[in-house]
Design an enzyme around this catalytic site. Sequence first.
Site, PDB file in Angstrom:
ATOM      1  N   SER A  45      -0.730  -1.871  12.823  1.00  0.00           N
ATOM      2  CA  SER A  45      -2.039  -1.569  13.400  1.00  0.00           C
ATOM      3  C   SER A  45      -3.217  -2.231  12.716  1.00  0.00           C
ATOM      4  O   SER A  45      -4.192  -2.592  13.386  1.00  0.00           O
ATOM      5  CB  SER A  45      -2.243  -0.055  13.435  1.00  0.00           C
ATOM      6  OG  SER A  45      -2.110   0.496  12.138  1.00  0.00           O
ATOM      7  N   ASP A 269      -9.382   8.109   8.998  1.00  0.00           N
ATOM      8  CA  ASP A 269      -7.971   8.326   8.675  1.00  0.00           C
ATOM      9  C   ASP A 269      -7.657   7.575   7.388  1.00  0.00           C
ATOM     10  O   ASP A 269      -8.446   6.733   6.939  1.00  0.00           O
ATOM     11  CB  ASP A 269      -7.066   7.871   9.830  1.00  0.00           C
ATOM     12  CG  ASP A 269      -7.176   6.382  10.114  1.00  0.00           C
ATOM     13  OD1 ASP A 269      -6.809   5.582   9.231  1.00  0.00           O
ATOM     14  OD2 ASP A 269      -7.632   5.992  11.216  1.00  0.00           O
ATOM     15  N   HIS A 272      -6.515   2.985   7.906  1.00  0.00           N
ATOM     16  CA  HIS A 272      -7.156   1.809   8.473  1.00  0.00           C
ATOM     17  C   HIS A 272      -8.458   1.434   7.777  1.00  0.00           C
ATOM     18  O   HIS A 272      -9.244   2.300   7.392  1.00  0.00           O
ATOM     19  CB  HIS A 272      -7.426   2.037   9.965  1.00  0.00           C
ATOM     20  CG  HIS A 272      -6.176   2.262  10.750  1.00  0.00           C
ATOM     21  ND1 HIS A 272      -5.887   3.461  11.369  1.00  0.00           N
ATOM     22  CD2 HIS A 272      -5.113   1.452  10.977  1.00  0.00           C
ATOM     23  CE1 HIS A 272      -4.717   3.374  11.968  1.00  0.00           C
ATOM     24  NE2 HIS A 272      -4.221   2.162  11.742  1.00  0.00           N
TER      25      HIS A 272
END
Length: 552
Positions: A45, A269, A272
Amino acid sequence: MSVEKNLKKLMVAAGVAAVFSLFAVSGASAAPNPNFHIYIAYGQSNMSGNGDIVPAEDQATDPKNFIMLASHTANASQRSGRTTQSIKTGEWYPAIPPMFHPTENLSPADYFGRAMVDSLPGVTVGIIPVAIGAVAIKAFDKDQYKAYFNSAESYIKNWAKDYDSNPYQRIVDLGKKAKEVGVIKGFIFHQGETDGSGSDWQNNVYKTYKDFITALELDENEVAFVAGELLQEGNNCCGSKNAGIAQLKNKFKKFGLASSKGLQGNGRDPYHFGRAGVIELGKRYCSEMLKLIDKTIDPNAPAVNLVDPTKSTVPDEPPEEYGPYGDAPAIIPGTIEAENYNKGGANKAYMDLSEGNEGNKFRKDDVDIYQPNMGIAVGHCQKTEWLKYSVKVEADGDYEISAKVAGDNGTGSFVLYMDSVRIGDEIKNEGKGNDVYSVVSGGKATLKKGEHELKLEITNDWIDIDYIEFKAAKDTVSDGIANIRIGTIEAESNFSVYNIYGQKLGSFTAKGMADAMNSVKTDAKLRKQSQGVFFIRKDGEKLHTKKVVVHE
């Protein structure tokens, strides 16, 4: 001017252009452009794009010399606010985020590419973007991806569908396409949050790289691999894994590590990077890559066509300013070669309905110029097409107009305008054959001394044009001009002769143009050098040129 011309015309055009077509094909399949650097970006990601996009900075304009080979198909409305551009798998586009999945955001690859372009003037950078959020390294392993996706979460399976559930093969397929036009210089990689950074993971990371290298017939001594560290600042999930990522250096022959030190997370979070961190990480990938690759620029390589890199063998050229093809306007009385229309490009100097120069001769514009058995001519002409010429009329008076034309149906025709005013009669071909040229009358016109713009407009399909000629009518133009046409004996002057490419073949003296023409026709050496087509110019009169064709 059209590929829909009758079969005979096309066969002739194809025949005379055979050698040139061969070179055109060879150019299209020439060696990849060494100044087009391509990088494969893969991982999970943080690579696929989790930084916030600021449209005014990231999407407002196309980044210079930075393009992507789309790894998925998406319409414009899907692409995270990018509403003006849909993309299709396997096509090249400006590298505007999101480059990976359409609903994702800013990737380190975005600012890696921009930084690479800024660091290497003269280089175009292309990205192959293939990444899936939350996946393990097995997703990119050609031997393990099927089993991995069979047991993966549904959202991972859905993302994988963008790559036909086989990201390994998508990278290979796009890599092969990219190699046709550029040079794969390296990989940028960001992955590890999901499955750790131990020895098994390290082995699998190297295996994916090695499998790509093998499938793409690359050399790992030349193709760099730069891995990125995981988020380590603030509340983070995985900073402790960076030591294992650093150990990848023991696997690769050309390895770089993009540090994440000091880069902040997104505040939402522990996985990231935030926007600023994503941008800086991309720049750090660039810094590491620059240490590993050959940065030599080939000054002789053409510029990359950013819309279609398959056409990158054609150098970028500045647009021509509108004006006469030669050094000065064509002289009236005199002959105006059809192919010597003005410079300036489409819709300024000419309008042509078909794309490209079908005859593949003389000039690079869309005007169809070919070489029949009598020299160079403008052909394939269709109704409404036009050409413009800058001319200089040397004296007030009446002029007789004629043109040397060909055609096979007797209907192809054109008319002339001087400064937007119609002059003379409609000029038609005589229908004697596609390459059977004859001189036909275009009536008379009264012209004023000075510089003007002559426009030739096609009024009926299929007429081929060698030249237009204006002759001074004896009884209405000054004696000096008339004497040139009547054939009064002139004093001996210096003349030069050129081939069809403008190369000077020699110089000589003659008593007027007629004498000069006879001289070159009888010179065997000149006939051989020029293949029977000459252009003769009286020294000091650059536009007073005659074309001479000698049939062996």
